[in-house]
Design a protein around this motif. Structure first.
Motif, PDB file in Angstrom:
ATOM      1  N   GLU A  52      -5.342   2.780  -6.432  1.00  0.00           N
ATOM      2  CA  GLU A  52      -4.550   1.911  -5.564  1.00  0.00           C
ATOM      3  C   GLU A  52      -5.249   0.581  -5.316  1.00  0.00           C
ATOM      4  O   GLU A  52      -4.636  -0.477  -5.365  1.00  0.00           O
ATOM      5  CB  GLU A  52      -4.322   2.601  -4.213  1.00  0.00           C
ATOM      6  N   ARG A 111      -5.399   3.320   3.738  1.00  0.00           N
ATOM      7  CA  ARG A 111      -4.488   2.334   3.133  1.00  0.00           C
ATOM      8  C   ARG A 111      -3.975   1.360   4.178  1.00  0.00           C
ATOM      9  O   ARG A 111      -3.817   0.157   3.911  1.00  0.00           O
ATOM     10  CB  ARG A 111      -3.319   3.042   2.454  1.00  0.00           C
ATOM     11  N   MET A 159      -3.961   7.859   4.031  1.00  0.00           N
ATOM     12  CA  MET A 159      -2.952   6.910   4.521  1.00  0.00           C
ATOM     13  C   MET A 159      -3.578   5.935   5.513  1.00  0.00           C
ATOM     14  O   MET A 159      -3.298   4.740   5.509  1.00  0.00           O
ATOM     15  CB  MET A 159      -1.797   7.655   5.177  1.00  0.00           C
ATOM     16  N   VAL A 191       0.832  -1.208   0.000  1.00  0.00           N
ATOM     17  CA  VAL A 191       0.000   0.000   0.000  1.00  0.00           C
ATOM     18  C   VAL A 191       0.867   1.259   0.000  1.00  0.00           C
ATOM     19  O   VAL A 191       0.400   2.350   0.319  1.00  0.00           O
ATOM     20  CB  VAL A 191      -0.975   0.027   1.203  1.00  0.00           C
ATOM     21  N   ARG A 192       2.133   1.071  -0.336  1.00  0.00           N
ATOM     22  CA  ARG A 192       3.094   2.172  -0.472  1.00  0.00           C
ATOM     23  C   ARG A 192       3.221   3.002   0.798  1.00  0.00           C
ATOM     24  O   ARG A 192       3.167   4.222   0.778  1.00  0.00           O
ATOM     25  CB  ARG A 192       2.686   3.080  -1.629  1.00  0.00           C
ATOM     26  N   LEU A 193       3.334   2.307   1.923  1.00  0.00           N
ATOM     27  CA  LEU A 193       3.547   3.014   3.178  1.00  0.00           C
ATOM     28  C   LEU A 193       4.804   2.489   3.867  1.00  0.00           C
ATOM     29  O   LEU A 193       4.892   2.488   5.090  1.00  0.00           O
ATOM     30  CB  LEU A 193       2.329   2.843   4.099  1.00  0.00           C
ATOM     31  N   ARG A 250      -4.422  -3.967   6.580  1.00  0.00           N
ATOM     32  CA  ARG A 250      -4.832  -4.760   7.739  1.00  0.00           C
ATOM     33  C   ARG A 250      -5.886  -5.791   7.343  1.00  0.00           C
ATOM     34  O   ARG A 250      -5.843  -6.937   7.786  1.00  0.00           O
ATOM     35  CB  ARG A 250      -5.382  -3.844   8.834  1.00  0.00           C
TER      36      ARG A 250
END
Lengths: 292, 258
Positions: free
Chosen positions: B187, B145, B142, B125-127, B150
């Motif tokens: 996304e 995401r 965010m 999730v690009r975190l 989760r």
């Protein structure tokens, strides 16, 4: 034509993340925090002593009713020099801490039961709130008749003072959990006990800690009331008994010294133990409103 | 989670037959859902579309097992469905990484395993760089995401499983601003392509439904019934959006008092 860079979703997303993230607050230098948080109470204290000194100097009241600040100070020094202060403090503090820890062990499951089991809440919920408004000193005469003049009486009174506060704090903490969190817990696969351990208890922690703070205050003042009323050589010399001794000898400096020591311990434990825990718990949740 | 699987497979992941849900009793009873039949294939992306009060959230809760239907039956051939709500509903005392870690812990994964999976999901999730942050330090997008990561974590099982995964999403982007919503829709599609999960996505936004879903199912309001469904695979999205919007308006008009 948009440039290929803008077409790349990850770049857009990174930009949004940077723009939308809440700004982190900068920490201020230590001396400024000191000036802001510690200076006002210090100034208030100095003023209070100055007014006291002025009133004493004006001699409105006889010496045995209002002694000079210095007279109280020298009594305090005397107590510290003879080492009696440690005996007195130890007797009271270890009782209060033991009583508080016992209350914690009793009140936590009790609070969970009241919060989560409907019948239990209906049955003893009102009683638990009611007990909070009953000064626990009211139990001293009964406790003396039941247990005699010994430690059991003291602990009984302390427990009745602090158990309702801690249990009620936990109940309030659980009642204030946003209902979505237990639902999410269920969808994440948390059974009853896992939900209690991983979701209910941590989510209820702010309320629980508020209850602990109050529970400590109640156990400390219940203890003082019990020590003040229940007099016996078997009980040792605690702060309450020391206060009573001063009163019996019409010795105002001793009385004031005892009162100040009682205050000092109460505030000291709150500031050294509960305040840091509370700050840490609130800070991790972003609940910094009360901390600034 | 690495290989792109054949998306629409044979068989059914979820099968609802004659599902009804009544809230309350007697004259005050409200029929939220009435005889809903719906099938979702493994790996399929289905959007449930409807105006307020059509019972789409109720339907999702029934499939998630958060509530029991009054009548009819729900058959799941999936692992326990993961759910995403309109609010991220992250645990505020846990960091982003620990939030994703929670369902893995509950499922009994080992420590090293969990760490690897959490890192992988955060990357997905690009975190990657935000794992140590608490929910209140993240923006709404965010947070959502993290919630997505989760719920993906919640579909994983220690032994591994042959059962297809199912993700239930209840208007997950409705509370976000338009720009963020647009990015997150992209996304979600990207993440969906990389997993083999089936998705049942509830929304009241026709455009969103057409963009995301392979199939769009329109529900009527009070009581909720399946009115019509469309496949988005063939035909232009623009024309389909208009057609569905017209039908939705028609359904809503029947509720006008006069």
């Amino acid at each position: 034509m948009p440039s290929p860079d803008v077409q790349d979703l990850s770049k857009v997303e990174e930009g949004l993340d940077a723009l939308d993230s809440p700004a982190t607050t900068r920490t201020e230098p230590g001396w400024r925090r000191f000036v802001r948080s510690a200076l006002p109470p210090l100034v208030a204290l100095v003023l209070l002593v100055a007014v006291w000194q002025a009133l004493w100097a004006a001699a409105f009241w006889p010496e045995f009713q209002l002694p000079a600040p210095l007279a109280v100070w020298s009594r305090f020094e005397e107590l510290a020099e003879t080492g009696r202060i440690w005996e007195v403090l130890w007797t009271s503090i270890h009782r209060a801490v033991l009583g508080f820890l016992t209350a914690l062990v009793i009140a936590t499951p009790l609070g969970l039961l009241v919060a989560k089991v409907r019948v239990v809440r209906a049955a003893i919920g009102p009683l638990l709130s009611g007990l909070q408004s009953l000064p626990s000193v009211a139990w001293v005469p009964a406790a003396i008749l039941w247990f005699g003049l010994n430690d059991a009486t003291i602990y009984f009174v302390v427990l009745l003072g602090s158990v309702p506060s801690i249990a009620n704090g936990l109940v309030a903490g659980i009642d204030q959990i946003p209902p979505i969190l237990p639902r999410v817990g269920k969808t994440l696969g948390a059974g009853r006990f896992a939900a209690a351990r991983h979701i209910l208890l941590p989510a209820a922690l702010p309320g629980y800690i508020a209850g602990l703070k109050q529970g400590w205050a109640f156990s400390w003042r219940s203890l003082m009331a019990a020590e003040l009323i229940a007099q016996s050589p078997d009980l040792g010399l605690g702060l309450g008994a020391y206060l009573n001794e001063g009163s019996n000898f019409n010795d105002m400096p001793t009385v004031i010294t005892a009162i100040l020591l009682i205050l000092l311990v109460g505030i000291g434990i709150d500031l050294l133990v509960f305040r840091p825990i509370e700050r840490a718990v609130l800070r991790t949740r972003g609940l910094t409103g009360a901390l600034t | 989670m690495t290989a792109t699987l054949e998306h629409v497979q044979s068989g059914t992941a979820v099968s609802l037959s004659g599902v009804s849900k009544v809230f309350g009793r007697g004259p005050q009873a409200v029929v939220a859902l009435d005889g809903v039949d719906l099938k979702v294939a493994p790996g399929e992306f289905v959007c449930l579309l409807g105006a307020s009060g059509c019972g789409k959230s109720t339907l999702l809760n029934l499939v998630a097992g958060l509530d029991a239907p009054t009548g009819g039956s729900i058959e799941l051939n999936t692992s326990r469905p993961a759910v995403m709500f309109q609010e991220a509903a992250l645990m505020p005392w846990l960091t982003a990484a620990r939030n994703i870690d929670l369902p893995l812990r509950l499922a009994g994964f080992g420590k090293a395993d969990r760490k690897a999976k959490v890192a992988e999901l955060l990357e997905l999730v690009r975190l990657g760089g935000a794992g140590h942050k608490r929910p209140h330090e993240l923006s709404g997008g965010m947070r959502q995401r993290v919630a997505l990561a989760r719920s993906l974590a919640a579909t994983q099982r220690v032994q591994g499983t042959d059962e297809p995964a199912l993700l239930l999403m209840d208007e997950p982007f409705a509370a976000l601003d338009a720009i963020t919503r647009d990015v997150l829709q992209g996304e979600l599609l990207r993440v969906y392509e990389r997993t083999s999960t089936a998705v049942l996505f509830v929304t009241h936004d026709v455009r969103e439904a057409v963009r995301l879903g392979q199939r769009v199912v329109l529900l009527s309001s009070r009581p909720g019934r399946v009115v019509q469904e469309w496949s988005t695979q063939d035909g232009a999205a623009e024309a389909l959006t208009e057609e569905i919007t017209a039908r939705l308006r028609e359904v809503i008009s029947t509720h006008a008092k006069s």
